[in-house]
Design a protein around this motif. Structure first.
Motif, mmCIF file in Angstrom:
data_model
loop_
_atom_site.group_PDB
_atom_site.id
_atom_site.type_symbol
_atom_site.label_atom_id
_atom_site.label_comp_id
_atom_site.label_asym_id
_atom_site.label_seq_id
_atom_site.Cartn_x
_atom_site.Cartn_y
_atom_site.Cartn_z
ATOM 1 N N UNK A 410 41.172 54.199 31.123
ATOM 2 C CA UNK A 410 40.188 53.190 31.551
ATOM 3 C C UNK A 410 40.432 52.768 32.997
ATOM 4 N N UNK A 411 41.696 52.593 33.372
ATOM 5 C CA UNK A 411 42.011 52.250 34.758
ATOM 6 C C UNK A 411 41.566 53.352 35.714
ATOM 7 N N UNK A 412 41.763 54.589 35.294
ATOM 8 C CA UNK A 412 41.353 55.716 36.132
ATOM 9 C C UNK A 412 39.836 55.738 36.300
ATOM 10 N N UNK A 413 39.124 55.476 35.228
ATOM 11 C CA UNK A 413 37.657 55.421 35.306
ATOM 12 C C UNK A 413 37.205 54.301 36.232
ATOM 13 N N UNK A 414 37.889 53.158 36.150
ATOM 14 C CA UNK A 414 37.537 52.035 37.023
ATOM 15 C C UNK A 414 37.799 52.375 38.483
ATOM 16 N N UNK A 415 38.917 53.041 38.755
ATOM 17 C CA UNK A 415 39.226 53.440 40.134
ATOM 18 C C UNK A 415 38.155 54.364 40.690
#
Length: 491
Positions: A410-415
């Motif tokens: 999820x953090x990667x998608x947000x980045x």
């Protein structure tokens, strides 16, 4: 007349200011021009090759499995054949009291925990116990010692060997865990260096832009097109950016030193990252990570995550220990049988009633059984409790690992989403800067607005590089949380 004198004073002060800034500008320009000529890209793949070949911690982690295999070799020692021999003689007053020579070869067998024994005894003398006395040639014996009760299914030596073999898997999982952890830390240090370098590069670009603007205003001030106060403001901007540049230069130097901690050569000597080294180029488009990647990592983690492998290995170890403890609750019933003969070699001829046959033997039975079995029952209960604790750990760790992988995804998608927005924002901010410069050249804007928009543009680019470094570190974290590692070719 007063107006002319005032104008001359402003020009004089400005020229003095101009001389100071040119000194700083000349030094900075030389430093900037030298770098591209000697720069060399140090990619993450290059770092990976060095680390996995020469890093001492990686080499140290490889010793874990070697240590476990050494323990297996020690456990195999319980099944090594053992040769024993003893000799004793007493001679007193021309009388030979005894002359004893005992020899035994014991070969431990895996099957049924039995021992194969081959022996030779020669006991002669005046006062030798008649039950152990032999003739002058001695007696040979071949037989077995078998535990029919406790130790038939599993005994201490088989228990130790099985557990030591399982510990090889445990050590390999621990080795993988340590290597993944080391590589994850190294990847983070690499992208910290990347960000420090890009930050310095952008701040230095801002210094050059401010210097060019100051030089242009200087020429306009001398001919009277711009007031001297604009040059002072431009000079202050140059000073502020030089201060910022010095700060980022120290940060870059420290980031380079931290990354150098992981560089070693083939003979074990530390290496230093060259001052002119450049980080690899990173693409400027960031698509949302594929959902297939998440499913793949989740499936891989459930089967191969080092922490789960270690727990499952511990469970297999406890299962063997439980079988052993259950075996220890049986009564001891050891049976020993030997066929004996006066034959000392295969070529001699001896009477049949003194040769190996079912009429010539030694036989023994040993029986022992604790009445309450409290010690054995307590140890078995302890193993069962450990198994329950292990099952709870498996449930909890499995859930945490799954959620940690999903959170990193999820953090990667947000980045990726934030970076795409940031790229568009930088393009729009660049348009504002260009437009403000055009308005300033027409006299419709102020130097303060130009500096403000330009500083914001630099800050936005720095933030973009920070987000790129964060994206790459989060990508490495995603693989690390899944119990594997991100190879350089996966970028």
């Amino acid at each position: 007349m007063d107006r002319i004198l005032k104008r001359l004073y402003e020009i004089a002060m400005f020229l003095l200011l101009l001389g100071n800034i040119y000194d700083v500008s000349a030094q900075n320009t030389v430093a900037v021009k030298m770098q591209p000529d000697t720069a060399k890209v140090f990619a993450l793949e290059d770092l990976q090759l060095l680390v996995f070949r020469y890093h001492p911690v990686i080499k140290q982690a490889a010793l874990l499995s070697e240590t476990a295999r050494a323990n297996v070799l020690q456990s195999l020692g319980y099944f090594d054949p053992e040769l024993k021999s003893g000799f004793g003689r007493k001679l007193f007053g021309d009388t030979e009291y005894y002359n004893k020579w005992s020899n035994e070869l014991k070969i431990p067998l895996w099957l049924a925990g039995a021992d194969l024994k081959v022996g030779y005894d020669r006991n002669v003398g005046t006062y030798v116990n008649p039950e152990s006395r032999t003739n002058g040639q001695g007696l040979s014996a071949v037989g077995l010692s078998i535990p029919l009760g406790q130790g038939l299914i599993i005994d201490a030596r088989r228990n130790t060997l099985r557990q030591s073999r399982i510990m090889v898997q445990y050590a390999e999982a621990e080795q993988l865990k340590q290597i993944n952890s080391v590589w994850y830390d190294i990847v983070k240090d690499y992208w910290n260096w990347y960000y420090a370098y890009k930050q310095f590069e952008l701040v230095n670009e801002g210094v050059l832009l401010a210097q060019r603007r100051f030089e242009a205003l200087s020429r306009q001030t001398i001919i009277g097109d711009k007031p001297a106060i604009d040059s002072v403001e431009a000079y202050i901007t140059v000073q502020e950016r030089i201060i910022q540049k010095e700060k980022t230069a120290i940060e870059l130097q420290n980031a380079r030193l931290v990354l150098s901690n992981h560089l070693w050569n083939e003979v074990g000597n530390p290496l230093e990252l060259p001052a002119d080294a450049l980080p690899e180029l990173v693409r400027q488009t960031f698509s949302k990570p594929n959902k297939f990647l998440l499913d793949t990592l989740l499936g891989q983690a459930s089967d191969q995550h080092p922490e789960l492998v270690k727990l499952r290995t511990k469970g297999a170890q406890l299962a063997i220990e439980r079988s052993y403890r259950q075996e220890m609750m049986k009564p001891k019933l050891n049976v020993t049988g030997n066929l004996i003969s006066s034959r000392t070699d295969f070529g001699s001829s001896i009477p049949a009633n003194y040769d190996f046959n079912w009429s010539n033997y030694k036989f023994g039975v040993e029986l022992a059984f604790p009445l309450f079995l409290r010690s054995e029952r307590g140890k078995l209960r302890e193993v069962k409790i450990k198994q329950q604790e292990l099952n709870y750990d498996l449930q909890q760790f499995g859930r945490e690992i799954k959620n940690n992988i999903t959170a990193s995804y999820n953090d990667l998608s947000a980045y990726s989403a934030q970076l795409n927005v940031q790229i568009k924002s930088i393009e729009n901010q660049q348009l504002l800067v260009n437009g403000e410069n055009q308005k300033f050249s027409l006299g419709e804007s102020t130097l303060f607005l130009i500096n403000s928009r330009e500083s914001k543009l630099i800050d936005m680019k720095i933030k973009q590089e920070s987000m790129i470094a964060g994206y790459q570190k989060t990508l490495a974290e995603l693989y690390y949380k899944a119990g594997t590692r991100q190879f350089a070719r996966q970028n």
